[in-house]
Design an enzyme around this catalytic site. Structure first.
Site, PDB file in Angstrom:
ATOM      1  N   LYS A 140      32.873  -1.000  22.604  1.00 11.44           N
ATOM      2  CA  LYS A 140      33.713  -1.879  23.423  1.00 11.44           C
ATOM      3  C   LYS A 140      34.913  -1.140  24.033  1.00 11.44           C
ATOM      4  O   LYS A 140      35.220  -0.012  23.644  1.00 11.44           O
ATOM      5  CB  LYS A 140      34.183  -3.053  22.559  1.00 11.44           C
ATOM      6  CG  LYS A 140      33.026  -3.932  22.078  1.00 11.44           C
ATOM      7  CD  LYS A 140      33.530  -5.071  21.220  1.00 11.44           C
ATOM      8  CE  LYS A 140      32.406  -5.963  20.753  1.00 11.44           C
ATOM      9  NZ  LYS A 140      32.923  -7.088  19.938  1.00 11.44           N
ATOM     10  N   PHE A 148      37.117 -19.048  22.514  1.00  8.83           N
ATOM     11  CA  PHE A 148      37.458 -17.648  22.783  1.00  8.83           C
ATOM     12  C   PHE A 148      36.608 -17.019  23.889  1.00  8.83           C
ATOM     13  O   PHE A 148      36.787 -15.844  24.212  1.00  8.83           O
ATOM     14  CB  PHE A 148      37.330 -16.807  21.503  1.00  8.83           C
ATOM     15  CG  PHE A 148      35.953 -16.814  20.893  1.00  8.83           C
ATOM     16  CD1 PHE A 148      34.951 -15.987  21.378  1.00  8.83           C
ATOM     17  CD2 PHE A 148      35.663 -17.656  19.823  1.00  8.83           C
ATOM     18  CE1 PHE A 148      33.679 -15.989  20.817  1.00  8.83           C
ATOM     19  CE2 PHE A 148      34.397 -17.666  19.250  1.00  8.83           C
ATOM     20  CZ  PHE A 148      33.404 -16.832  19.755  1.00  8.83           C
ATOM     21  N   ARG A 151      24.101  -2.918  11.546  1.00  4.87           N
ATOM     22  CA  ARG A 151      25.076  -3.923  11.121  1.00  4.87           C
ATOM     23  C   ARG A 151      25.850  -3.424   9.896  1.00  4.87           C
ATOM     24  O   ARG A 151      27.050  -3.665   9.773  1.00  4.87           O
ATOM     25  CB  ARG A 151      24.398  -5.269  10.877  1.00  4.87           C
ATOM     26  CG  ARG A 151      23.820  -5.825  12.203  1.00  4.87           C
ATOM     27  CD  ARG A 151      23.395  -7.257  12.125  1.00  4.87           C
ATOM     28  NE  ARG A 151      24.525  -8.159  11.995  1.00  4.87           N
ATOM     29  CZ  ARG A 151      25.359  -8.507  12.969  1.00  4.87           C
ATOM     30  NH1 ARG A 151      25.239  -7.991  14.173  1.00  4.87           N
ATOM     31  NH2 ARG A 151      26.331  -9.362  12.743  1.00  4.87           N
ATOM     32  N   THR A 167      33.040  -8.200  10.893  1.00  7.67           N
ATOM     33  CA  THR A 167      33.737  -8.468  12.156  1.00  7.67           C
ATOM     34  C   THR A 167      35.245  -8.317  11.992  1.00  7.67           C
ATOM     35  O   THR A 167      35.923  -7.771  12.855  1.00  7.67           O
ATOM     36  CB  THR A 167      33.395  -9.882  12.663  1.00  7.67           C
ATOM     37  OG1 THR A 167      31.975  -9.982  12.806  1.00  7.67           O
ATOM     38  CG2 THR A 167      34.051 -10.171  13.995  1.00  7.67           C
ATOM     39  N   ARG A 192      34.120  -0.401  11.949  1.00 10.72           N
ATOM     40  CA  ARG A 192      35.245  -1.330  12.140  1.00 10.72           C
ATOM     41  C   ARG A 192      36.400  -1.029  11.198  1.00 10.72           C
ATOM     42  O   ARG A 192      37.564  -1.179  11.579  1.00 10.72           O
ATOM     43  CB  ARG A 192      34.753  -2.767  12.026  1.00 10.72           C
ATOM     44  CG  ARG A 192      33.896  -3.143  13.238  1.00 10.72           C
ATOM     45  CD  ARG A 192      33.352  -4.530  13.128  1.00 10.72           C
ATOM     46  NE  ARG A 192      32.691  -4.931  14.364  1.00 10.72           N
ATOM     47  CZ  ARG A 192      31.699  -5.794  14.411  1.00 10.72           C
ATOM     48  NH1 ARG A 192      31.247  -6.356  13.292  1.00 10.72           N
ATOM     49  NH2 ARG A 192      31.148  -6.124  15.565  1.00 10.72           N
ATOM     50  N   HIS A 203      29.661  -3.808  19.164  1.00 13.69           N
ATOM     51  CA  HIS A 203      28.753  -4.959  19.064  1.00 13.69           C
ATOM     52  C   HIS A 203      27.413  -4.437  18.593  1.00 13.69           C
ATOM     53  O   HIS A 203      26.993  -3.347  18.974  1.00 13.69           O
ATOM     54  CB  HIS A 203      28.561  -5.629  20.434  1.00 13.69           C
ATOM     55  CG  HIS A 203      27.339  -6.509  20.480  1.00 13.69           C
ATOM     56  ND1 HIS A 203      27.366  -7.820  20.072  1.00 13.69           N
ATOM     57  CD2 HIS A 203      26.045  -6.250  20.831  1.00 13.69           C
ATOM     58  CE1 HIS A 203      26.144  -8.328  20.190  1.00 13.69           C
ATOM     59  NE2 HIS A 203      25.328  -7.393  20.653  1.00 13.69           N
TER      60      HIS A 203
END
Length: 140
Positions: free
Chosen positions: A11, A59, A87, A93, A104, A117
């Site tokens: 991202k 959102f 994942r 998240t 992350r 993502h």
């Protein structure tokens, strides 16, 4: 276990900090091959189509604005149990709840700017891949 393909997006919060190489290293260390990759700037229409599942969520507008705010890197990853493996290496998240060593935990700024993502199922992966890649662009 079967060899699968999954879809990934690095991202804008990741690309603006030049994290493509660092994130790719984590993906490859997890046993996944990057069989297609390109850096693009998503159009509003692409982002709205991609995240259409969230259209009614509060959102949605903010998510679309974020995804078109800068370049992204779209990828096709391949490997044994690729969806789950990706994942796992992405992490939760919410980066504060992500396991140590995950993308992350290491790189996300927040829940919204969480760097990456990944598809949630093989069927979703096939749809997402087709949105950004033609068959001859996947050269695994």
């Amino acid at each position: 276990m079967a060899v699968q393909r999954t879809f990934s997006i690095l991202k804008p919060d990741a690309t603006e900090r030049n994290l493509t190489g660092a994130i790719n290293a984590l993906i490859e260390k997890a046993g996944l091959r990057i069989v297609a990759q390109k850096r693009i700037r998503m159009t509003r229409e692409q982002a709205e189509t991609f995240y259409a599942v969230h259209k009614e969520r509060p959102f949605f507008g903010e998510l679309v604005d974020f995804m078109i705010s800068g370049p992204v890197v779209v990828q096709v990853l391949e490997g044994e149990d690729a969806v789950l493996k990706h994942r796992d290496v992405m992490g939760a998240t919410d980066p504060s709840k992500a396991a140590d060593g995950t993308i992350r935990k290491l790189h996300a700024k927040s829940i919204g700017e969480n760097s990456v993502h990944g598809s949630d199922a093989p069927e979703t992966a096939a749809i997402e891949i087709a949105q950004f890649f033609s068959g001859n662009e996947i050269v695994g």
